[in-house]
Design an enzyme around this catalytic site. Structure first.
Site, PDB file in Angstrom:
ATOM      1  N   ASP A  30       0.900  -1.128   0.090  1.00 61.01           N
ATOM      2  CA  ASP A  30       0.112   0.003  -0.029  1.00 61.01           C
ATOM      3  C   ASP A  30       0.849   1.298   0.037  1.00 61.01           C
ATOM      4  O   ASP A  30       2.066   1.029   0.041  1.00 61.01           O
ATOM      5  CB  ASP A  30      -1.063  -0.082   1.150  1.00 61.01           C
ATOM      6  CG  ASP A  30      -0.351  -0.070   2.550  1.00 61.01           C
ATOM      7  OD1 ASP A  30       0.912  -0.077   2.565  1.00 61.01           O
ATOM      8  OD2 ASP A  30      -1.110  -0.326   3.514  1.00 61.01           O
TER       9      ASP A  30
ATOM     10  N   ASN B 114      -7.649   0.422  14.045  1.00 62.34           N
ATOM     11  CA  ASN B 114      -9.162   0.085  13.771  1.00 62.34           C
ATOM     12  C   ASN B 114      -9.467  -1.014  12.794  1.00 62.34           C
ATOM     13  O   ASN B 114     -10.574  -1.224  12.487  1.00 62.34           O
ATOM     14  CB  ASN B 114      -9.566   1.547  12.832  1.00 62.34           C
ATOM     15  CG  ASN B 114      -8.989   1.515  11.606  1.00 62.34           C
ATOM     16  OD1 ASN B 114      -8.027   0.858  11.135  1.00 62.34           O
ATOM     17  ND2 ASN B 114      -9.449   2.421  10.790  1.00 62.34           N
TER      18      ASN B 114
ATOM     19  N   GLU C 265      -9.798   0.021   4.524  1.00 57.72           N
ATOM     20  CA  GLU C 265     -10.594   0.393   5.933  1.00 57.72           C
ATOM     21  C   GLU C 265     -12.015  -0.077   6.233  1.00 57.72           C
ATOM     22  O   GLU C 265     -12.520  -0.428   5.383  1.00 57.72           O
ATOM     23  CB  GLU C 265     -10.716   1.738   5.628  1.00 57.72           C
ATOM     24  CG  GLU C 265      -9.310   2.785   5.230  1.00 57.72           C
ATOM     25  CD  GLU C 265      -8.345   3.134   6.484  1.00 57.72           C
ATOM     26  OE1 GLU C 265      -8.734   2.348   7.712  1.00 57.72           O
ATOM     27  OE2 GLU C 265      -7.639   4.060   6.324  1.00 57.72           O
TER      28      GLU C 265
ATOM     29  N   HIS D 199      -7.758  -2.078  10.462  1.00 60.82           N
ATOM     30  CA  HIS D 199      -7.557  -2.175   8.722  1.00 60.82           C
ATOM     31  C   HIS D 199      -6.191  -3.052   8.502  1.00 60.82           C
ATOM     32  O   HIS D 199      -5.566  -3.305   9.304  1.00 60.82           O
ATOM     33  CB  HIS D 199      -7.325  -0.522   8.187  1.00 60.82           C
ATOM     34  CG  HIS D 199      -6.068   0.081   8.457  1.00 60.82           C
ATOM     35  ND1 HIS D 199      -6.136   1.279   8.884  1.00 60.82           N
ATOM     36  CD2 HIS D 199      -4.705  -0.432   8.661  1.00 60.82           C
ATOM     37  CE1 HIS D 199      -4.905   1.732   9.244  1.00 60.82           C
ATOM     38  NE2 HIS D 199      -4.173   0.630   8.941  1.00 60.82           N
TER      39      HIS D 199
HETATM   40  C1  GLP Z   1      -0.735   1.648   8.278  1.00 61.99           C
HETATM   41  C2  GLP Z   1      -0.462   0.641   7.101  1.00 61.99           C
HETATM   42  C3  GLP Z   1      -0.518  -0.686   7.090  1.00 61.99           C
HETATM   43  C4  GLP Z   1       0.498  -1.014   8.446  1.00 61.99           C
HETATM   44  C5  GLP Z   1      -0.455  -0.713   9.627  1.00 61.99           C
HETATM   45  C6  GLP Z   1       0.113  -0.924  11.057  1.00 61.99           C
HETATM   46  O1  GLP Z   1      -1.744   2.468   8.289  1.00 61.99           O
HETATM   47  N1  GLP Z   1      -1.339   1.194   5.947  1.00 61.99           N
HETATM   48  O2  GLP Z   1       0.068  -1.397   5.935  1.00 61.99           O
HETATM   49  O3  GLP Z   1       0.453  -2.412   8.311  1.00 61.99           O
HETATM   50  O4  GLP Z   1      -1.001   0.831   9.406  1.00 61.99           O
HETATM   51  O5  GLP Z   1       1.263  -0.226  11.102  1.00 61.99           O
HETATM   52  P1  GLP Z   1       2.026  -0.237  12.264  1.00 61.99           P
HETATM   53  O6  GLP Z   1       2.891  -1.516  12.351  1.00 61.99           O
HETATM   54  O7  GLP Z   1       3.184   1.046  12.478  1.00 61.99           O
HETATM   55  O8  GLP Z   1       1.104  -0.315  13.599  1.00 61.99           O
END
Ligand code: GLP
Length: 236
Positions: free
Chosen positions: A68, A136, A143, A138
């Site tokens: 992403d 949340n 989302e 996702h």
């Molecule tokens: C982000 C990204 C995801 C990521 C997630 C968790 O928004 N879009 O691909 O895996 O949130 O991130 P983190 O590992 O920093 O908690």
């Protein structure tokens, strides 16, 4: 089915994840590996880069697909998933055209999603998908909402995503997300979901105890037959 293993701390989780990924890559050297950005997998990626330094042929046929991206940031913005993946792992592996992902600032975001969707249709499915868990629920930028998208799409970012720590260093403000869709993730041969830290306690609880619902996209991973969920004690 989620196969859940809990490790005493982030380091132990990351070491186990790196070992598991290396095992997969030895079994399928030309694997297509889809990678999330974010703080959770960083140590795992650094460990993979160390494994490559010690054994340069290890990833010589590996392909990597970026999961992403923040839309509307310049590609070299310090907050992009592009910068993150290049700096943690991709540049060290010298992948050349074996690395593919969304442009973060395309003239036509829908067309950019079409380009990535076409590439995946021709070169997929994903062998192994490394995911993090959004606060949340996702995954990627899939989302929460009444409906989910199957393939690469332009996503409306939730407040939770716009509050992500990655954006603390952004020079611009993302106006949308670019992400693979839920079918792309569910068609992966296997999925490694990493969950770490106290901020993930409640979303992990929902994932393990809650129903499967589009308002918590990670819950759909329970429909997949081969998901490894690695978490650390802080997230329980
Ligand atoms: C982000 C990204 C995801 C990521 C997630 C968790 O928004 N879009 O691909 O895996 O949130 O991130 P983190 O590992 O920093 O908690």
């Amino acid at each position: 089915m989620l196969q859940h293993a809990t490790f005493p701390d982030h380091e132990a989780m990351s070491r186990h994840a790196a070992d598991w990924l290396v095992d997969r890559m030895r079994q399928v050297p030309e694997a297509l590996l889809c990678l999330a950005a974010g703080s959770t997998p960083t140590r795992t990626y650094h460990l993979l880069a160390e494994r490559h330094a010690a054994e340069p042929g290890l990833f010589s046929r590996l392909r990597i697909l970026k999961l992403d991206e923040w839309g509307g940031l310049a590609m070299d913005d310090p907050a992009t998933c592009e910068r993150y993946l290049r700096e943690t792992l991709v540049d060290a592996l010298n992948l050349g055209d074996r690395y593919v992902g969304f442009d973060s600032n395309p003239a036509d975001p829908e067309a950019e999603c079409g380009r990535v969707a076409d590439w995946l249709a021709r070169n997929g499915p994903i062998d192994t998908c490394v995911l993090g868990l959004g606060v949340n629920g996702h995954v990627g930028f899939n989302e929460p909402g009444p409906a989910l998208h199957p393939h690469a799409h332009v996503a409306r970012l939730s407040e939770a995503s716009l509050g992500h720590a990655m954006l603390g260093q952004a020079q611009g403000r993302p106006t949308y997300g670019l992400t693979l869709g839920m079918a792309d993730l569910l068609h992966a041969r296997n999925v490694l979901l990493l969950v770490s830290g106290t901020a993930k306690r409640e979303p992990l609880r929902q994932l393990l105890e809650g129903p499967i619902r589009t308002e918590f996209p990670a819950s759909l991973l329970a429909l997949h037959r081969d998901v490894r969920l690695f978490s650390d004690a802080a997230a329980r």
